[in-house]
Design a protein around this motif. Structure first.
Motif: not given
Length: 664
Positions: A301-308, A313-316, A319-324, A189-193
């Motif tokens: 997910c494991p803590p090791s990939v939490f930051s990934s 989310l930030e890169e792709h 902004a604000g399209s998904l409530k996380v 979806p272009g309005d999100v991704v």
């Protein structure tokens, strides 16, 4: 479904070598059927459940059909023998099967024949057989001439005729054939991704959407001529259409962008939900009861990939399209609050911690979708975090891992249990139809596993070719070997660890127990590899083995401690005269000169072991470990890691490991 003790939670997990096996079966019957509404249709596996609190008989063993409706119970005489064996865990499980009959089952019958298959561990088999013999109950064991009459799927397969219409392997070969090529690549979806997906990611997105929205029958289910539905593997029949299996195993190789594909799937859910609300006049959805409009996805997910996930989310995403919501650390206990978000991120350890907490909101929510990232973490079916994720309520379930099988094919069983893929979510079925044939080296077992995974999983690797092009355009890999000498400190630690490992190996060898202690051997190898990277990687419990205590503390020598205090008061510069940098792990010599521990140890190992300043002969006994010395112009606001010396590997990386320096 198999009978187990009501105290089954107390049963300890056992090693694979002690797994229960089919001891044999007893010919009995289901009685008391006129008192219950549950029915059995044709050959069907039935569940045997202990009821120790039954007010009429504390040895009672109830019989339930595949729809979890009680059909009746086992005869009292048989239950009186089996109940103590189940409660004491001498019997690992008991499984009931109503055998196929030549005539149609009378729905008003008071009893039905039933084969009770008994599973026991090797150590308990003789005790179980003796108890049955003493009670006068005939056990039809594997070597019994009538054993071939068993209606268990694994036994029927063993004694099957070559031309049987319901050949088990034939059933597996047909799984997933229908609708195999119905999926089409799909754009996000272009309005999100915001990011453009690669071709293989679009294909994966299309496949996942098809898996979620298809109304196909689950694998092994067929619609009968009478309008009913039958599972051709278990012979379970029902008039109600079984719900489709919404989800599967997404097993693309690492680096192919699985996370972005999953975010596109979640974004598509959000986009469609927003469109639906606009079509309904823009009415706000209600989330208080998790009912209509609840479209929250839980990602574990494991803590090791939490930051990934956060980075992706930030890169792709716009902004604000998904409530996380990050369900981690300080977190809400209000499920209404969680249902306001499109995506909830949490970890396996948190789910394991909250598994037995009654006020955990994660357990109460009926999630729209649950995604298990790095799902091989739950390969141990007895672990608490595995039980926690299997117990989650969800409409759609996804298993995501680039390595679905790490040790053995049994790693897949917890994944099937999470997906609720019956009958393979039942351990006894998985073992009899998949696991045991594989362990015996049967080609049929491997073929079944391939057909089964082909029906519910998607797996691509980077080297896979699509025509003349590889899956992902990547430059060829270049391997550069750089040989690095360990520092004196690192070498001392390494030698000490290696010697400890050799001593342990010698000890195991003397007792002829190396194979039974192989995990300890691997443990030492891991620690040696960590020491080659950085001493700081070694856990604290291992540092007790290190020769840190070989350098005496200066506090036991007041004259040297006083000299050190005078140097601090005078504001002298504390640069190590060898490396010309502020000393790390400061050492003061008996001749009152200060050095880095690493620097002075390197000098002592050279041919001239003398103090670089006064040229006095030194040994390790002349070195004393000083307390942390703070440089006079330091304000304490620097990085906590700044005092840690770089490892040899880090030093070489920063220096560029240049070929012209001969470090190839």
């Amino acid at each position: 479904m198999a009978a187990s003790s009501s105290r089954g939670a107390a049963a300890a997990a056992v090693d694979d070598d002690d797994e229960p096996y089919l001891l044999g079966f007893i010919i009995s019957k289901i009685v008391g059927m006129r008192y219950y509404r549950g029915k059995v249709h044709g050959r069907e596996t039935v569940g045997l459940v202990r009821q120790p609190l039954n007010r009429y008989d504390n040895n009672a063993i109830a019989v339930f059909n595949a729809r979890n409706d009680q059909v009746g119970h086992l005869p009292g005489a048989l239950a009186a023998v089996l109940a103590p064996l189940l409660d004491s865990h001498l019997l690992a499980a008991a499984q009931g099967i109503v055998p196929r009959s030549g005539s149609k089952i009378n729905p008003n019958a008071y009893s039905l024949p039933c084969q009770v298959h008994l599973f026991a561990r090797p150590a308990a088999a003789s005790v179980v057989e003796a108890a049955l013999h003493e009670a006068g109950i005939d056990l039809i064991h594997v070597d019994h001439p009538e054993f071939a009459l068993s209606q268990a799927a694994a036994v029927m397969e063993q004694f099957k005729k070559p031309d049987r219409d319901r050949d088990v392997d034939k059933l597996f070969s047909l799984v997933g054939k229908e609708g195999k090529n119905q999926t089409q690549p799909m754009d996000p979806p272009g309005d999100v991704v915001l990011s453009e997906l690669f071709g293989h990611q679009k294909e994966a997105l299309g496949w996942m959407v098809h898996r979620e929205e298809s109304a196909d029958l689950p694998p092994f289910w067929q619609e009968g001529e009478d309008g009913g539905f039958e599972n051709v593997l278990t012979n379970q029949k029902t008039e109600k259409r079984p719900p489709p299996l919404k989800g599967g195993i997404f097993a693309d190789d690492m680096g192919l962008g699985k996370t972005l594909t999953l975010l596109s799937l979640i974004g598509r859910t959000k986009a469609r939900n927003v469109g639906a609300k606009k079509a309904r006049g823009g009415k706000r959805r209600k989330v208080e009861d998790g009912g209509e409009g609840s479209r929250t996805t839980l990602v574990v997910c494991p803590p090791s990939v939490f930051s990934s996930w956060v980075t992706q989310l930030e890169e792709h995403l716009k902004a604000g399209s998904l409530k996380v919501y990050m369900y981690h650390g300080e977190r809400t206990r209000d499920k209404k609050e969680l249902l306001k978000y499109d995506l909830v991120l949490t970890t396996y350890s948190i789910l394991g911690t909250e598994f037995e907490q009654e006020d955990s909101p994660v357990k109460d929510i009926e999630w729209f979708r649950v995604i298990l990232d790095e799902a091989h973490v739950i390969k141990n079916s007895a672990a608490r975090q595995t039980k926690a994720v299997i117990a989650l309520n969800a409409e759609r379930r996804w298993v995501v891992t680039g390595t679905p099988i790490q040790n053995s094919s049994f790693d897949l069983y917890p994944l099937m249990a999470f997906l609720r893929f019956q009958p393979f979510s039942i351990k006894s079925y998985w073992q009899s139809l998949i696991q045991r044939p594989l362990e015996k080296g049967s080609k049929a077992g491997l073929s079944r596993l391939q057909n089964l995974l082909g029906a519910i999983s998607l797996r691509r690797i980077k080297e896979m070719d699509d025509g003349n092009k590889s899956m992902v355009e990547l430059p060829s890999k270049t391997v550069l070997a750089c040989y690095i000498d360990l520092s004196a400190e690192e070498r001392e630690y390494y030698d000490q660890m290696e010697q400890e490992g050799r001593n342990k190996m010698q000890e195991f060898g003397d007792r002829d127990s190396i194979l039974s202690n192989y995990s300890t051997v691997l443990y030492f190898i891991l620690r040696l590899r960590q020491l080659c990277d950085d001493v700081a990687l070694c856990p604290l419990d291992m540092k007790a083995w290190f020769p840190a205590s070989s350098i005496e503390d200066v506090s036991k020598h007041p004259e040297l401690l006083k000299k050190l205090a005078l140097l601090v008061d005078d504001g002298d510069d504390f640069d190590c005269p060898i490396c010309l940098s502020p000393p790390t792990k400061t050492v003061i010599t008996s001749c009152t000169h200060i050095y880095c521990q690493t620097c002075i140890l390197k000098i002592l190992k050279s041919s001239s072991s003398r103090c670089p300043i006064c040229r006095r002969t030194l040994s390790k006994e002349d070195l004393f470990l000083a307390p942390e010395v703070k440089h006079p112009d330091e304000d304490g606001s620097g990085n906590l890691e700044s005092d840690r010396p770089l490892s040899s590997k880090e030093d070489a990386d920063l220096a560029g490991s240049a070929p012209q320096k001969g470090r190839l």
